[in-house]
Design an enzyme around this catalytic site. Structure first.
Site, PDB file in Angstrom:
ATOM      1  N   LYS A 151      35.215  42.039  49.902  1.00 16.75           N
ATOM      2  CA  LYS A 151      34.995  43.320  50.567  1.00 16.75           C
ATOM      3  C   LYS A 151      34.292  43.159  51.911  1.00 16.75           C
ATOM      4  O   LYS A 151      34.136  44.114  52.653  1.00 16.75           O
ATOM      5  CB  LYS A 151      34.254  44.289  49.652  1.00 16.75           C
ATOM      6  CG  LYS A 151      32.849  43.905  49.314  1.00 16.75           C
ATOM      7  CD  LYS A 151      32.279  44.971  48.378  1.00 16.75           C
ATOM      8  CE  LYS A 151      30.854  44.615  48.015  1.00 16.75           C
ATOM      9  NZ  LYS A 151      30.303  45.429  46.965  1.00 16.75           N
ATOM     10  N   ARG A 152      33.890  41.950  52.222  1.00 12.57           N
ATOM     11  CA  ARG A 152      33.282  41.733  53.531  1.00 12.57           C
ATOM     12  C   ARG A 152      34.319  41.872  54.642  1.00 12.57           C
ATOM     13  O   ARG A 152      34.017  42.247  55.754  1.00 12.57           O
ATOM     14  CB  ARG A 152      32.650  40.334  53.561  1.00 12.57           C
ATOM     15  CG  ARG A 152      31.695  40.154  54.690  1.00 12.57           C
ATOM     16  CD  ARG A 152      30.869  38.924  54.533  1.00 12.57           C
ATOM     17  NE  ARG A 152      29.770  39.118  53.597  1.00 12.57           N
ATOM     18  CZ  ARG A 152      28.914  38.171  53.297  1.00 12.57           C
ATOM     19  NH1 ARG A 152      29.035  36.980  53.820  1.00 12.57           N
ATOM     20  NH2 ARG A 152      27.937  38.413  52.464  1.00 12.57           N
TER      21      ARG A 152
END
Ligand code: GLU
Length: 493
Positions: A254-255
């Protein structure tokens, strides 16, 4: 082959990952192809991190994307309960069976002793892992220590040498050296099983014929095979699917990318397009056509066609495919219906009207002021994102800490969010305004927006995270090295 039974076993510890839907999709395809059954089992044995609302969200998201299951905690079935937290007694009994048959043992080593052992191994550059001190305690010593009420875990006796052969249906034979394996804990001191014990016991008792799961679980499979063998059970077949990847080839995280189904839904993607795209992550187009329905995939499905390379999840491509679904498969009337289910409805409008109420002079002010709420992206400018005297680098870092702060906000209400925003300002020792203005710009695209905390609530964490990431990108990005260093400092506070 009517005895095909497959499952997913997600842990309800966060928003629903697209990888979970991707696996569920291949399970569904496999089950439907062979007239089998697909089971949803909730792996909620991590007491600290599992939450019932994530379980509800998971089921809701899977249903939205168009995947249903034949057995599960909500629909029941002959092999329940389907929530691991409701099967604890079964795991304890099975751990005991393994101890009694000499395949597992009580370990009384304290966490202090294990930490010391580890430090010593690191110092002397020895291989890490449990040194098996309790593996050969005499039965009388074990009895005595149990009677004295000492804390214990139960560990599996792994073979000390030899080679484990895994037969993966996609990859063929994979070999693992037992010498590198550890005597895995299978029952923790709180009486909860670890993943390895629970997954094997459940897959066996739920008569799972094929374990279809992500590639990252291959290294756990030797432990599972030893468990099957210790119980004297026939193992299922294993199929490890390729991972979903970020653009740079690392595991999708999700970065870099929005990873939750809830994000795509909230950002206005359509379920059929997203499902189609997930299938293409491991399955080739049909006759060169990438737009393929679930029914067509089921009909064509052949496990040998799964490509093993790992696939880059490309938002632009997904967006392109989504556009084709809207243009080619929907009438304007249908699009309107879909929009109403999405955000164009009274409930959502009322929330936004409440926010903009004070800022409207005529009704005509509503749409322009509310546009950011519906937009897929807001494209903030670098200039607007920068408070006076602040540089792009430091504002990017501030936005990154805001992502972490908001990600860990348990109370998603104005108070909870305000306290996190203030925390970020304190961390940087900046006036609160120098935090709230860049946040407002990143989230709404403009310097003047409705009250920030309420805006954050209405947008939801998935959209907020992505817009802040885009804000960081607009400022020139944050290098991996810098982010790592920052994370270390952040974790200290
Ligand atoms: N809980 C694991 C997961 O999140 C299950 C892995 C498995 O399928 O064995 O994917």
């Amino acid at each position: 082959m009517s005895s095909v039974r497959v499952r997913i076993a997600p842990s309800p510890t966060g928003p629903t990952h697209v990888g979970t839907a991707y696996q569920a999709l291949f399970d569904r395809l496999f089950a439907d192809k062979f007239g089998g059954r697909f089971i949803l089992r909730i792996e909620d044995t991590d007491q600290d991190r599992s939450r019932r609302e994530y379980e509800t969200q998971l089921m809701d998201s899977l249903k939205w994307i168009g995947i249903d299951w034949d057995e599960g905690p909500d629909v029941g079935g002959d092999y329940g309960p389907y929530r691991q937290s409701e099967r604890l007694e079964i795991y304890r009994e099975h751990a005991k069976i393994l101890v009694d048959s000499g395949h597992a043992y009580y370990c009384f080593c304290s966490s202090d002793r294990l930490a010391e052992m580890r430090a010593d191994q690191e110092r002397n550059k020895k291989p890490l892992g449990y040194d098996r001190r309790c593996r050969n305690l005499s039965p009388s010593e074990v009895d005595q220590r149990l009677q004295q009420g000492e804390d214990y875990v139960i560990r599996l006796k792994m073979p000390k040498e030899g080679v484990c052969e895994i037969e993966d249906k996609l990859r063929g034979k994979i070999e693992f050296d037992y010498a590198q394996s550890d005597d895995q804990v299978i029952l923790k001191s709180d009486g909860f099983p670890t993943y390895h014990l629970a997954v094997v016991v459940d897959d066996f008792h739920m008569k799972i014929s094929h374990v279809i799961r992500g590639e990252e679980w291959i290294t756990s499979t030797p432990k599972h095979l030893v468990l099957y063998d210790s119980f004297g059970w026939e193992p299922p077949e294993f199929i490890h699917l390729p991972l979903l990847l970020n653009r740079d080839g690392t595991k999708m995280s999700k970065r870099r990318n929005p990873t939750s189904i809830e994000y795509y839904r909230r950002a206005g993607y359509s379920a059929d397009a997203l499902l189609n795209y997930l299938a293409l992550m491991a399955y080739p187009p049909l006759n060169d056509e990438e737009k393929v329905s679930l029914a067509e995939f089921v009909q064509d499905f052949d496990i040998r066609k799964i490509n093993l390379g790992g696939s880059i999840f490309d938002m632009d491509k997904l967006t392109w495919l989504n556009g084709r679904y809207l243009r080619e498969d929907r009438t304007p009337q249908q699009i309107l219906g879909e929009m109403k289910e999405w955000l164009v409805n009274d409930e959502q409008f009322l929330g936004i009207v409440s926010l903009l109420h004070e800022r409207m002079e005529t009704l005509g002010d509503f749409m322009p002021k509310a546009a950011f709420f519906f937009a897929r992206e807001v494209n903030p400018s670098e200039q607007d994102l920068l408070p006076k005297n602040r540089e792009a680098g430091e504002v990017s870092q501030m936005l990154q800490t805001a992502i972490w702060a908001l990600d860990s906000t348990a109370n998603w209400d104005a108070q909870g969010i305000e306290s996190k925003v203030r925390f970020v300002a304190d961390f940087w020792d900046w006036p609160v305004r120098e935090v709230t203005v860049p946040l407002t710009v990143a989230l709404t695209g403009s310097k003047v927006g409705p009250p920030l905390f309420e805006t954050i609530i209405l947008l939801g964490i998935d959209i907020v995270r992505m817009r802040l990431i885009n804000g960081i990108e607009a400022l020139g990005g944050l290098s991996k090295k810098k982010a790592k260093k920052l994370e270390k400092e952040w974790k200290k506070v």
